[in-house]
Design an enzyme around this catalytic site. Sequence first.
Site, PDB file in Angstrom:
ATOM      1  N   GLY A  50      -0.053  -5.260   0.494  1.00 15.84           N
ATOM      2  CA  GLY A  50      -1.236  -5.157  -0.353  1.00 15.84           C
ATOM      3  C   GLY A  50      -1.056  -5.809  -1.708  1.00 15.84           C
TER       4      GLY A  50
ATOM      5  N   ALA B 226       0.837  -1.196   0.000  1.00 25.34           N
ATOM      6  CA  ALA B 226       0.000   0.000   0.000  1.00 25.34           C
ATOM      7  C   ALA B 226       0.872   1.246   0.000  1.00 25.34           C
ATOM      8  CB  ALA B 226      -0.914  -0.007   1.221  1.00 25.34           C
TER       9      ALA B 226
ATOM     10  N   GLU C 123      -1.820  -9.365  -1.215  1.00 29.13           N
ATOM     11  CA  GLU C 123      -3.263  -9.474  -0.995  1.00 29.13           C
ATOM     12  C   GLU C 123      -4.042  -9.293  -2.295  1.00 29.13           C
ATOM     13  OE1 GLU C 123      -4.041  -7.833   3.436  1.00 29.13           O
ATOM     14  OE2 GLU C 123      -2.816  -6.522   2.178  1.00 29.13           O
TER      15      GLU C 123
ATOM     16  N   GLU D  72       3.676  -6.223   6.997  1.00 31.20           N
ATOM     17  CA  GLU D  72       3.042  -5.142   7.756  1.00 31.20           C
ATOM     18  C   GLU D  72       3.480  -5.108   9.222  1.00 31.20           C
ATOM     19  OE1 GLU D  72       0.139  -6.103   4.385  1.00 31.20           O
ATOM     20  OE2 GLU D  72       1.439  -7.233   5.743  1.00 31.20           O
TER      21      GLU D  72
END
Length: 290
Positions: free
Chosen positions: A153, A110, A156, A176
């Site tokens: 991300g 992200a 993901e 993360e």
Amino acid sequence: MAAYGLLHHASWLSRCAAIAPAFKVSQLGTNAATRHHGLATRSSASYDAIRSETEGSVGVITISKPKALNALSSQVMKEIVLAAQEHQNDESVGAIIITGEGTKAFAAGADIKEMTSQSYSQAYNERLLEGWRQLQQLQKPLIAAVNGYALGGGCELAMMCDIILASKTAAFGQPEIQLGVIPGMGGTQRLIRAVGKSKAMEMILTGDRINADEALRLGLVSSVVEPDQLMSHAVALAQKIAGHSHPVVAKAKECVSMAEEVGLTSGLAYERYVRYALSCNGRRVCFCPS
């Protein structure tokens, strides 16, 4: 529990009742005479953070921020979702590929700068990251072509897709924890389903990465190819899928995806209902184009 199952079966019966009438010849996959197998592309709407193109019967979405390692900002999210919806609405498209520009990263997580600038109330009220859920509503198969890093991300996003293809340089991870947060786009839920609880716990609690070969061994990806063959392999696979009846592919995808959501008995029941809906007095309503 029995009442819960009956309620779900009743709901699925009503859904299945709507399946059969929807299968018309005009909705079937294109036949050999009209299907495009070349790689001539046409571009979709103009975007700032991605490219969206169509290669024959395949939609291709490319995250186009290589200098930022294709970081997933809110703008990137919105544009990927919009482009995917456009391909969903294009009757000539039978499958969709998501990839990242360059060789370094599919998507390296992200956009940290964007996220750290928001307060909890802002993130909550703006439903930060929730837009990704719209990808789950697509009926057409999503293929992730992962080149380089798929971290946070990025990992993901790959797991939101139905099939993950990886180049030999690909690396997957949920780092993360090293930033004092946890995954927020499905990492804690999807990774365990892909690689098992113990390995998922190890990756999420340490932030360690796995390479393409280990991802293949664990079942996270379906195949590993040379970097320069990744897109041609992805397009060939997508074209093969797109060559089948699009409505039948959509229902097959739905049934397989449902296996992650419900128990075996309920999943088997729904599979049977869909199978019945695709046949009429022993006749197949939908055929695969030759």
